[in-house]
Write a protein that holds these residues in place. Structure first.
Motif, PDB file in Angstrom:
ATOM      1  N   VAL A 136      41.079  89.848  61.417  1.00  0.00           N
ATOM      2  CA  VAL A 136      41.266  91.039  62.253  1.00  0.00           C
ATOM      3  C   VAL A 136      40.129  92.017  61.992  1.00  0.00           C
ATOM      4  O   VAL A 136      39.753  92.256  60.856  1.00  0.00           O
ATOM      5  N   GLN A 137      39.568  92.572  63.062  1.00  0.00           N
ATOM      6  CA  GLN A 137      38.492  93.541  62.941  1.00  0.00           C
ATOM      7  C   GLN A 137      39.029  94.922  62.569  1.00  0.00           C
ATOM      8  O   GLN A 137      38.348  95.713  61.910  1.00  0.00           O
ATOM      9  N   PHE A 138      40.246  95.220  62.967  1.00  0.00           N
ATOM     10  CA  PHE A 138      40.840  96.528  62.687  1.00  0.00           C
ATOM     11  C   PHE A 138      41.379  96.566  61.260  1.00  0.00           C
ATOM     12  O   PHE A 138      41.257  95.599  60.504  1.00  0.00           O
ATOM     13  N   HIS A 139      41.977  97.693  60.885  1.00  0.00           N
ATOM     14  CA  HIS A 139      42.355  97.926  59.490  1.00  0.00           C
ATOM     15  C   HIS A 139      43.869  98.084  59.324  1.00  0.00           C
ATOM     16  O   HIS A 139      44.388  99.199  59.252  1.00  0.00           O
ATOM     17  N   PRO A 140      44.606  96.980  59.192  1.00  0.00           N
ATOM     18  CA  PRO A 140      46.057  97.087  58.991  1.00  0.00           C
ATOM     19  C   PRO A 140      46.437  97.574  57.603  1.00  0.00           C
ATOM     20  O   PRO A 140      47.589  97.933  57.372  1.00  0.00           O
ATOM     21  N   GLU A 141      45.483  97.590  56.670  1.00  0.00           N
ATOM     22  CA  GLU A 141      45.796  97.910  55.272  1.00  0.00           C
ATOM     23  C   GLU A 141      45.915  99.398  54.976  1.00  0.00           C
ATOM     24  O   GLU A 141      46.358  99.797  53.889  1.00  0.00           O
ATOM     25  N   VAL A 142      45.542 100.267  55.924  1.00  0.00           N
ATOM     26  CA  VAL A 142      45.369 101.685  55.640  1.00  0.00           C
ATOM     27  C   VAL A 142      46.688 102.381  55.298  1.00  0.00           C
ATOM     28  O   VAL A 142      47.656 102.340  56.058  1.00  0.00           O
ATOM     29  N   GLY A 171      41.097  87.649  56.750  1.00  0.00           N
ATOM     30  CA  GLY A 171      39.953  88.551  56.694  1.00  0.00           C
ATOM     31  C   GLY A 171      40.191  89.836  57.460  1.00  0.00           C
ATOM     32  O   GLY A 171      40.783  89.819  58.543  1.00  0.00           O
ATOM     33  N   VAL A 172      39.727  90.952  56.885  1.00  0.00           N
ATOM     34  CA  VAL A 172      39.878  92.275  57.485  1.00  0.00           C
ATOM     35  C   VAL A 172      38.502  92.921  57.637  1.00  0.00           C
ATOM     36  O   VAL A 172      37.760  93.044  56.656  1.00  0.00           O
ATOM     37  N   CYS A 173      38.148  93.341  58.834  1.00  0.00           N
ATOM     38  CA  CYS A 173      36.907  94.055  59.151  1.00  0.00           C
ATOM     39  C   CYS A 173      35.693  93.255  58.671  1.00  0.00           C
ATOM     40  O   CYS A 173      35.381  92.227  59.268  1.00  0.00           O
ATOM     41  N   ALA A 217      42.727  79.463  44.409  1.00  0.00           N
ATOM     42  CA  ALA A 217      43.788  80.359  44.868  1.00  0.00           C
ATOM     43  C   ALA A 217      44.513  79.756  46.061  1.00  0.00           C
ATOM     44  O   ALA A 217      43.930  79.022  46.870  1.00  0.00           O
ATOM     45  N   ASP A 218      45.785  80.088  46.187  1.00  0.00           N
ATOM     46  CA  ASP A 218      46.553  79.637  47.351  1.00  0.00           C
ATOM     47  C   ASP A 218      46.106  80.341  48.624  1.00  0.00           C
ATOM     48  O   ASP A 218      46.208  79.778  49.716  1.00  0.00           O
ATOM     49  N   LEU A 219      45.625  81.568  48.470  1.00  0.00           N
ATOM     50  CA  LEU A 219      45.194  82.378  49.599  1.00  0.00           C
ATOM     51  C   LEU A 219      43.999  83.219  49.165  1.00  0.00           C
ATOM     52  O   LEU A 219      43.971  83.718  48.043  1.00  0.00           O
ATOM     53  N   VAL A 220      43.020  83.376  50.051  1.00  0.00           N
ATOM     54  CA  VAL A 220      41.927  84.322  49.831  1.00  0.00           C
ATOM     55  C   VAL A 220      42.020  85.402  50.895  1.00  0.00           C
ATOM     56  O   VAL A 220      42.147  85.110  52.095  1.00  0.00           O
ATOM     57  N   VAL A 221      41.980  86.660  50.463  1.00  0.00           N
ATOM     58  CA  VAL A 221      41.963  87.823  51.353  1.00  0.00           C
ATOM     59  C   VAL A 221      40.605  88.501  51.192  1.00  0.00           C
ATOM     60  O   VAL A 221      40.217  88.851  50.071  1.00  0.00           O
TER      61      VAL A 221
END
Length: 246
Positions: free
Chosen positions: A180-186, A95-97, A55-59
């Motif tokens: 980021v430890q916080f949740h920008p996706e919400v 990465g998220v949380c 993949a070009d990017l892994v989330v």
């Protein structure tokens, strides 16, 4: 979608750990930047069989697991190996949380349970380095926190943000790795799902579902705008890096 995005598609591999902790408002930004999103439910997938560099990017999204609970959740060990392979190749990762915690572990740092969960709509404070990074878009913008684990800052990264409770809220390595430890996706839907699933925890933190709904009404739109700006700037940075490398 821009003409450039339409003419050159990329792939974003999303590692999800819980159906209620999804890509949320990150999805439209990925699609607008020309990414085809492939979501993998890590607990039900042979993560070890995934080519870490395809993949070009892994989330890597959040979850209730601890990054240190690889015996209980063997797929986390496979994820760590995937992330280590991408880190060695300097291949883009966001990465998220839990995703941030897994990245910290993959970089050799300690991940552990904090003294107290950090829950609610809270602000993070960008560092000097963070003020020159995509995390700057969350300066003064409350965002969702809902975690009990934290991590030591890995070697060779820049610390981008902190909070009064946990100093390590975001870090990056060059332009290709952002955590980021916080949740920008919400989104509103994700927020309601979390209140349903874990709302019984809130009184321990002096919170109620009603209060969080009120805060979502006040802070949700600015947080989603900051999220789009953060991810968009990160994606633009890795696109520029790829053009330079070519």
């Amino acid at each position: 979608m821009t003409d450039a995005a339409a003419s050159f598609r990329r792939t974003a591999l999303v590692l999800r750990h819980d159906s209620t902790i999804g890509l949320g408002n990150l999805g439209p930004t990925l699609e607008a930047r020309g990414y085809d999103v492939v979501t993998v439910d890590a607990p039900a997938t042979d993560v070890a069989a995934i080519d870490p560099l395809a993949a070009d990017l892994v989330v890597v999204l959040g979850g209730e697991e601890g990054a240190y609970e690889t015996d209980q959740y063997p797929y986390l060990a496979d994820e760590l190996r995937l992330l280590q392979a991408r880190i060695e190749a300097e291949a883009p990762i966001f990465g998220v949380c839990l995703g941030a915690q897994l990245l910290a572990a993959a970089l050799g740092a300690r991940v552990y349970a904090g003294e107290r969960k950090e829950v609610g709509w809270l602000e993070v404070a960008p560092t000097a380095a963070g003020a020159a990074s995509p995390v700057r878009h969350f300066a003064g913008v409350p965002t969702v926190q809902w975690h009990g684990d934290t991590f030591d800052l890995p070697e060779g990264v820049e610390r981008l943000a902190g909070s009064p409770q946990y100093e390590n809220q975001a870090f990056r390595r060059d332009e290709w790795l952002l955590a980021v430890q916080f949740h920008p996706e919400v989104t509103a839907g994700i927020h309601e799902d979390w209140l349903t699933a874990w709302g019984d925890e809130l009184p321990a933190y002096g919170l109620t579902t009603e209060r969080l709904r009120e805060e979502r009404a006040s802070y949700g739109a600015p947080a989603e705008a900051a999220s789009a700006a953060l991810l968009g700037e990160y994606l633009d940075g890795i696109a520029a890096r790829a053009r330079t490398a070519a």
